[in-house]
Design a protein around this motif. Structure first.
Motif, PDB file in Angstrom:
ATOM      1  N   ARG A 187     -11.584   5.173 -55.740  1.00  0.00           N
ATOM      2  CA  ARG A 187     -12.093   3.793 -55.692  1.00  0.00           C
ATOM      3  C   ARG A 187     -13.250   3.694 -54.704  1.00  0.00           C
ATOM      4  N   VAL A 188     -13.151   4.390 -53.578  1.00  0.00           N
ATOM      5  CA  VAL A 188     -14.252   4.407 -52.602  1.00  0.00           C
ATOM      6  C   VAL A 188     -15.395   5.253 -53.133  1.00  0.00           C
ATOM      7  N   GLU A 189     -15.065   6.436 -53.634  1.00  0.00           N
ATOM      8  CA  GLU A 189     -16.106   7.354 -54.098  1.00  0.00           C
ATOM      9  C   GLU A 189     -16.884   6.807 -55.288  1.00  0.00           C
ATOM     10  N   ASN A 190     -16.262   5.941 -56.075  1.00  0.00           N
ATOM     11  CA  ASN A 190     -16.951   5.358 -57.221  1.00  0.00           C
ATOM     12  C   ASN A 190     -17.862   4.191 -56.848  1.00  0.00           C
ATOM     13  N   ARG A 191     -17.738   3.694 -55.638  1.00  0.00           N
ATOM     14  CA  ARG A 191     -18.644   2.659 -55.156  1.00  0.00           C
ATOM     15  C   ARG A 191     -19.978   3.308 -54.837  1.00  0.00           C
ATOM     16  N   LYS A 192     -21.049   2.561 -54.994  1.00  0.00           N
ATOM     17  CA  LYS A 192     -22.362   3.096 -54.666  1.00  0.00           C
ATOM     18  C   LYS A 192     -22.357   3.546 -53.204  1.00  0.00           C
ATOM     19  N   PHE A 193     -22.647   4.784 -52.964  1.00  0.00           N
ATOM     20  CA  PHE A 193     -22.715   5.415 -51.649  1.00  0.00           C
ATOM     21  C   PHE A 193     -21.354   5.558 -50.964  1.00  0.00           C
ATOM     22  N   GLY A 194     -20.255   5.335 -51.676  1.00  0.00           N
ATOM     23  CA  GLY A 194     -18.935   5.481 -51.080  1.00  0.00           C
ATOM     24  C   GLY A 194     -18.666   6.886 -50.596  1.00  0.00           C
ATOM     25  N   ASP A 195     -19.046   7.878 -51.411  1.00  0.00           N
ATOM     26  CA  ASP A 195     -18.852   9.266 -50.997  1.00  0.00           C
ATOM     27  C   ASP A 195     -19.731   9.603 -49.798  1.00  0.00           C
ATOM     28  N   VAL A 196     -20.893   8.995 -49.747  1.00  0.00           N
ATOM     29  CA  VAL A 196     -21.807   9.215 -48.622  1.00  0.00           C
ATOM     30  C   VAL A 196     -21.204   8.628 -47.343  1.00  0.00           C
ATOM     31  N   LEU A 197     -20.526   7.493 -47.471  1.00  0.00           N
ATOM     32  CA  LEU A 197     -19.888   6.870 -46.309  1.00  0.00           C
ATOM     33  C   LEU A 197     -18.915   7.833 -45.647  1.00  0.00           C
ATOM     34  N   LEU A 198     -18.042   8.448 -46.432  1.00  0.00           N
ATOM     35  CA  LEU A 198     -17.087   9.400 -45.855  1.00  0.00           C
ATOM     36  C   LEU A 198     -17.799  10.573 -45.192  1.00  0.00           C
ATOM     37  N   ALA A 199     -18.839  11.075 -45.830  1.00  0.00           N
ATOM     38  CA  ALA A 199     -19.581  12.208 -45.272  1.00  0.00           C
ATOM     39  C   ALA A 199     -20.296  11.815 -43.975  1.00  0.00           C
ATOM     40  N   LEU A 200     -20.923  10.641 -43.953  1.00  0.00           N
ATOM     41  CA  LEU A 200     -21.635  10.204 -42.742  1.00  0.00           C
ATOM     42  C   LEU A 200     -20.682   9.957 -41.578  1.00  0.00           C
ATOM     43  N   LEU A 201     -19.553   9.345 -41.861  1.00  0.00           N
ATOM     44  CA  LEU A 201     -18.563   9.132 -40.804  1.00  0.00           C
ATOM     45  C   LEU A 201     -18.121  10.466 -40.210  1.00  0.00           C
ATOM     46  N   ALA A 202     -17.824  11.420 -41.090  1.00  0.00           N
ATOM     47  CA  ALA A 202     -17.358  12.730 -40.624  1.00  0.00           C
ATOM     48  C   ALA A 202     -18.457  13.471 -39.867  1.00  0.00           C
ATOM     49  N   ALA A 203     -19.675  13.446 -40.399  1.00  0.00           N
ATOM     50  CA  ALA A 203     -20.781  14.163 -39.746  1.00  0.00           C
ATOM     51  C   ALA A 203     -21.098  13.559 -38.385  1.00  0.00           C
ATOM     52  N   SER A 204     -21.052  12.239 -38.281  1.00  0.00           N
ATOM     53  CA  SER A 204     -21.342  11.617 -36.989  1.00  0.00           C
ATOM     54  C   SER A 204     -20.204  11.822 -36.003  1.00  0.00           C
ATOM     55  N   ASP A 205     -18.983  11.911 -36.510  1.00  0.00           N
ATOM     56  CA  ASP A 205     -17.826  12.120 -35.646  1.00  0.00           C
ATOM     57  C   ASP A 205     -17.731  13.562 -35.161  1.00  0.00           C
ATOM     58  N   SER A 206     -18.186  14.495 -35.978  1.00  0.00           N
ATOM     59  CA  SER A 206     -18.070  15.921 -35.668  1.00  0.00           C
ATOM     60  C   SER A 206     -19.422  16.615 -35.821  1.00  0.00           C
ATOM     61  N   PRO A 207     -20.413  16.236 -34.998  1.00  0.00           N
ATOM     62  CA  PRO A 207     -21.764  16.770 -35.191  1.00  0.00           C
ATOM     63  C   PRO A 207     -21.889  18.281 -34.992  1.00  0.00           C
ATOM     64  N   ASP A 208     -20.959  18.871 -34.269  1.00  0.00           N
ATOM     65  CA  ASP A 208     -21.019  20.314 -34.029  1.00  0.00           C
ATOM     66  C   ASP A 208     -20.155  21.103 -35.013  1.00  0.00           C
ATOM     67  N   ASP A 209     -19.700  20.441 -36.061  1.00  0.00           N
ATOM     68  CA  ASP A 209     -18.815  21.076 -37.039  1.00  0.00           C
ATOM     69  C   ASP A 209     -19.356  20.847 -38.450  1.00  0.00           C
TER      70      ASP A 209
END
Length: 155
Positions: free
Chosen positions: A60-82
Motif C-alpha cells: 500500500r505504501v510502495e504503490n503510492r507515488k514515491f512510497g518506495d522512495v520514502l522508505l529508502a530515503l528514511l533508511a539512507a538518512s538514518d544509516s548514512p554509513d551503511d
C-alpha cells in the motif's frame, strides 16, 4: 514482497483511526503513517515499540507515488554509513526504521493535540505541513542534497 507488512503502534491506534476517519486529514491509515514517519524523521528520533495492532501491507505504501522512495530515503538518512541498508535483503531493517520514525511522529502529533486542547486534526496537520514548507527546521541541512552529494549523484 507482497507479504511484507509494517506494524502500527498500539499506543496510537485511536490517533491513527482519527487521522484516517471520514473527516480526518488522511484517507487511509498508511497515509497517516507515511506522514508521521516524515514528521518523526524531522524530529530526528526513532522510537521503538513492541505492542502492535493489525499490520498494514507494505505494498500500500510502495504503490503510492514515491512510497518506495520514502522508505529508502528514511533508511539512507538514518544509516548514512551503511549503503547495504538499501539492498533487497535489508527490507526488514528499512521497515523497522519506517515504523519507529512513524511512532515518533505519532507521539509528537498526540502531544500537539493534547497541548492544543483538542484542536482539529486537519488543522493541526495542515499547520505542520505549512510550517515545514515555509520554515525548515534546520536551514543549514538539506537532506536530499546531502544524500546526493554523499553518493556523488546528480539530480
Amino acid at each position: 514482497m507482497a507479504d511484507e507488512r509494517f506494524r502500527r503502534p498500539a499506543a496510537h491506534e485511536d490517533l491513527l483511526a482519527a487521522l484516517a476517519a471520514k473527516d480526518g486529514p488522511f484517507a487511509h491509515m498508511y497515509e497517516a503513517m507515511m506522514f508521521a514517519a516524515m514528521l518523526g524523521m524531522q524530529r530526528g528520533q526513532r522510537t521503538p515499540f513492541e505492542k502492535t495492532e493489525e499490520r498494514i501491507n507494505l505494498s500500500r505504501v510502495e504503490n503510492r507515488k514515491f512510497g518506495d522512495v520514502l522508505l529508502a530515503l528514511l533508511a539512507a538518512s538514518d544509516s548514512p554509513d551503511d549503503p547495504e541498508i538499501l539492498s533487497d535483503d535489508r527490507l526488514d531493517d528499512r521497515i523497522k526504521i519506517f515504523e519507529e520514525y512513524a511512532n515518533t511522529g505519532l507521539s509528537y502529533l498526540q502531544g500537539e493535540l493534547n497541548a492544543s486542547g483538542g484542536r482539529d486534526l486537519t488543522e493541526l496537520v495542515s499547520g505542520l505541513v505549512m510550517e515545514a514548507l515555509t520554515e525548515p527546521t534546520n536551514a543549514d541541512k538539506n537532506l536530499v542534497s546531502e544524500i546526493l552529494n554523499a553518493g556523488d549523484l546528480a539530480w
